[in-house]
Design an enzyme around this catalytic site. Sequence first.
Site, short mmCIF file in Angstrom:
data_model
loop_
_atom_site.label_atom_id
_atom_site.label_comp_id
_atom_site.label_asym_id
_atom_site.label_seq_id
_atom_site.Cartn_x
_atom_site.Cartn_y
_atom_site.Cartn_z
N GLY A 53 18.40 -82.91 19.10
CA GLY A 53 18.73 -83.29 17.73
C GLY A 53 18.19 -82.32 16.69
N SER A 54 17.17 -81.56 17.04
CA SER A 54 16.61 -80.59 16.09
C SER A 54 17.35 -79.25 16.14
CB SER A 54 15.12 -80.34 16.39
OG SER A 54 14.36 -81.48 16.07
N SER A 91 11.37 -78.71 14.96
CA SER A 91 11.10 -79.80 15.89
C SER A 91 10.73 -81.01 15.07
CB SER A 91 9.96 -79.45 16.85
OG SER A 91 9.60 -80.61 17.58
N SER A 93 9.61 -83.96 15.93
CA SER A 93 8.31 -84.53 16.29
C SER A 93 7.20 -83.49 16.16
CB SER A 93 8.36 -85.02 17.74
OG SER A 93 8.63 -83.91 18.59
N THR A 96 7.72 -80.62 20.80
CA THR A 96 8.66 -80.22 21.85
C THR A 96 8.19 -78.92 22.52
OG1 THR A 96 10.40 -81.40 20.75
CG2 THR A 96 11.10 -79.70 22.29
N ARG A 143 17.85 -86.93 15.69
CA ARG A 143 19.28 -86.70 15.42
C ARG A 143 19.73 -87.35 14.12
NH1 ARG A 143 18.53 -90.65 19.05
NH2 ARG A 143 19.78 -92.55 19.01
N GLU A 223 23.92 -90.25 22.96
CA GLU A 223 22.63 -90.84 22.58
C GLU A 223 22.78 -92.17 21.84
OE1 GLU A 223 20.73 -86.60 21.49
OE2 GLU A 223 19.34 -88.26 21.33
N HIS A 239 41.07 -70.74 28.45
CA HIS A 239 40.88 -69.75 29.50
C HIS A 239 40.18 -70.33 30.73
CE1 HIS A 239 42.20 -66.49 26.80
NE2 HIS A 239 41.65 -67.26 25.87
N LYS A 333 10.21 -86.96 29.12
CA LYS A 333 9.09 -86.28 28.44
C LYS A 333 7.75 -86.80 28.95
CE LYS A 333 11.48 -84.94 24.16
NZ LYS A 333 11.62 -85.08 22.71
#
Length: 341
Positions: A53-54, A91, A93, A96, A143, A223, A239, A333
């Site tokens: 989301g960042s 980021s 938070s 990350t 996000r 999400e 292609h 995480k």
Amino acid sequence: MLDLEALLRLDEGRMLQALRGFPEQAERALGLACRVPNNLQGFKNAVVLGMGGSAIAGDILAKFSLVPVITVRDYRLPAWVNTETLLIAISYSGETEETLGAFREGLRRTQRTVALTTGGALAALCEEEGIPWVPVPPGFQPRAALAFLLFPLLGCFARLGYIREDPASVLAPLRELRDACLPTSAHNLALDLAQTLRDKVPVVYGAGPTAPVAYRWKTQINENAKQPACWAELPELCHNEIVGYELADRLFSQGLVIFLRTSFDHPRVAKRVEILKEVLSSRGLAFLEVWGEGESILSQALWLLHFGDWVSFYLALLNGVDPTPVRPIQELKQRLKAGTS
Ligand code: PA5
């Protein structure tokens, strides 16, 4: 008959509140642009570090910047990053690990650095190293904080003369769109489209500036709505991806292609879309088009982005889920932090 009032009770994480504020958040975030120091001027290229989301803010910026910009979603930087590179770490938070790792590496290569975050280890690192950072309001999902991550960059680049369009010009069309997508709206096209996408696998196609928007649709459907979705970009998909249509009737009967369109589409891209529609029809595959609104390509791209956010919100409710939680991301995480595989 759809009981929207009952469905809205699923929104325990209050995604609606974040979403309905997007145009005002964008306006407020443009004000944050003046916090980006002038001594960052004169860079020849820019690298935006971020994940999920960042990171999407970097992808959008890259499509409108007059200097080369790339987004790096990785622990490591490209070899060419040097003193002429502006390094932007994003980021939400501030925790990350990929972003922190690449940013630390970048500090050895360039002094043109800035970060956008709510705090965490990234803010601490900036304080320690005397690096400017733009404070982002806490309390959102990353996000859902896109306005605060994207608009300071658009504003800063516009002020430096690195973006042609005025980012403030997108605010009015975004407000109009938001009003049309509110649960109280009588002709809610976002809700209508969400109903069409229920039990489907959306395959979202963009081109040029709408390619990252198509990716945003995919990730928001994942999400918010907890639903599988795919994306690809024109002309590249002509292609490779189209060969996969050959077995789609057997393997992908729930697929539904969504073309994100603007009045600025390259004429050959527009031609390709017409041919693709014929190919899809001949194979019995479903498709639809969504056209962006607004005067400029920036307006139309961000209109499409915001519309997709609304569609994913309503799709979550129709799927019977709260749009906000992203448990698999948090669990992964946690496992990484705990050192388990
Ligand atoms: O949507 C999400 O929650 C994720 O995609 C996060 O943005 C991603 O994991 C990176 O975290 P952060 O944005 O805090 O750097």
